[in-house]
Write an enzyme that holds these catalytic residues in place. Structure first.
Site, PDB file in Angstrom:
ATOM      1  N   HIS A  92       0.806  -1.227   0.000  1.00  0.00           N
ATOM      2  CA  HIS A  92       0.000   0.000   0.000  1.00  0.00           C
ATOM      3  C   HIS A  92       0.835   1.272   0.000  1.00  0.00           C
ATOM      4  CE1 HIS A  92      -3.732   2.364   1.046  1.00  0.00           C
ATOM      5  NE2 HIS A  92      -4.218   1.421   0.243  1.00  0.00           N
ATOM      6  N   HIS A 146      -7.612  -2.857 -10.801  1.00  0.00           N
ATOM      7  CA  HIS A 146      -7.917  -2.409  -9.438  1.00  0.00           C
ATOM      8  C   HIS A 146      -9.363  -1.962  -9.387  1.00  0.00           C
ATOM      9  CE1 HIS A 146      -7.680   0.749  -6.180  1.00  0.00           C
ATOM     10  NE2 HIS A 146      -6.936  -0.183  -5.607  1.00  0.00           N
TER      11      HIS A 146
END
Length: 382
Positions: A185, A285
């Site tokens: 992340h 995504h």
């Protein structure tokens, strides 16, 4: 067929939907959202209306190029997310007008279904074993999660040992029955990313996402040469021009652009096909709403290198609304054996529940990303 209005709907949990209306009564839907900045995107769509109302909906590429090139400033998350939502809606209109799904207009499908994964664990990873086993019981064979909470640019080996221990316990619990995608992340800096990637190799992750922040493409390229784990980048890149360095430096073996952030279906398809020339896999995504997911599935249908599709069903953000809350019964998504069917209805292939959207928009949302700090008081990457 002329555009007559752009209407936005701010709906829980953190989404923004767009309805594009036309003078022939055919409407299309898009999802021009940027997480934590939905009101900003609603304002941007209002600005774009000054340029597109009155234009011919059939000229999708011309409208895309005009919005991208006009006004001097190109790219970036706000403009490209706004273009994304409008692009989705225009493809939806074209498909509905012709009575075919979008993928039929882009050469036809190379697959009928695509493998999919869901999230487990939350912002700070917890209950990973329980989450993975629950997904497996529902028919999934892949999941993704954050591997750590805050991590300093150089942190302690005690913290590294804790991360590794948790992940080894998860792998032992699921064995080879679940593929695991590890999300750094962007909260892991280069010194610790190098350490973690070496330690994680025995766990054979499907990929590691954002091993470092996406602006550090050259650093990711160095990491890619030092590990056998496929590295993934893309959710924070916003056009094919951002991916140019990724491809040229061989920084990743998997890309995960977001159809809602990278310029919509039009730009996603360009990037996906271009990645294929480098033998790079595509894993779109999409921790977002049903319209963005439907658009992503249209891309999966025609990009041969697409191999798995993220979805937000049950993700920790979706406390006040989820994927099925805004589609009509039986007109949403079909899941079986770890795979999502490619929607075959006209346009994006799904039917949104406009009444539910209107009701939800009366409440709206003010979702914001959390602010994290390290023990020393300095800001931490979320």
């Amino acid at each position: 067929m002329k555009i007559t209005a752009l209407r936005t709907f701010l709906v829980a949990p953190r989404w923004l939907f767009l309805k594009v209306e036309t003078d022939e009564g055919i409407s299309g839907w898009g999802e021009p959202v940027l997480e934590g900045h939905a009101e900003t995107l609603a304002a941007k769509i209002s600005e774009l209306a000054d340029f597109v109302v009155g234009l011919d909906t059939r000229r999708i590429e011309d409208i895309w190029q005009m919005l991208y090139r006009n006004g001097c400033y190109r790219g970036g998350p706000v403009l490209m997310s706004a273009i994304s939502g409008l692009d989705m809606a225009l493809w939806d209109i074209k498909g509905r007008a012709l009575g075919v799904p979008v993928h039929e207009l882009l050469g036809g499908p190379v697959r009928d279904r695509v493998r999919t994964y869901c999230w487990i664990g939350g912002d700070r990873p917890q209950n990973l074993i329980e989450g993975a086993l629950a997904l497996r019981d529902k028919g999934y064979d892949a999941c993704k999660f954050n591997i750590c909470s805050e991590l300093q640019i150089v942190d302690s080996y005690a913290k590294v040992d804790g991360i590794i221990r948790n992940l080894f316990e998860l792998r032992e619990a699921v064995g080879a029955s679940m593929d695991l995608a590890f999300d750094f992340h962007g909260r892991v800096h280069a010194p610790m990313a190098r350490v973690l990637l070496k330690e994680l190799e025995p766990l054979r992750p499907m990929f590691v996402e954002d091993a470092v922040v996406s602006a550090m493409v050259e650093t990711m390229a160095d990491l890619a040469r030092a590990t056998s784990i496929p590295l993934c980048i893309g959710e924070r890149l916003h056009s094919r021009y951002d991916f140019k360095r990724v491809f040229e430096t061989r920084a990743a073996q998997v890309i995960n652009p977001d159809t809602a952030h990278v310029g919509g279906i039009s730009e996603m398809v360009r990037i996906g096909h271009w990645a294929g020339a480098y033998d790079i896999a595509l894993a779109p995504h999409c921790p977002l709403g049903p319209i963005a997911l439907a658009a992503s599935l249209q891309v999966d249908a025609i990009c041969h290198n697409a191999f798995i599709q993220e979805q937000s069903l049950g993700i920790h953000y979706n406390q006040q609304g989820d994927l099925g809350d805004y589609t009509l019964p039986g007109r949403g998504f079909s899941f079986a054996d770890g795979m999502l069917e490619i929607p075959a209805g006209p346009g994006l292939g799904i039917e949104v529940d406009e009444d539910a959207i209107i009701r939800a928009a009366q409440t709206g949302h003010r979702w914001r990303a959390p602010v994290w700090r390290h023990r020393d008081g300095s800001i931490a990457e979320w």
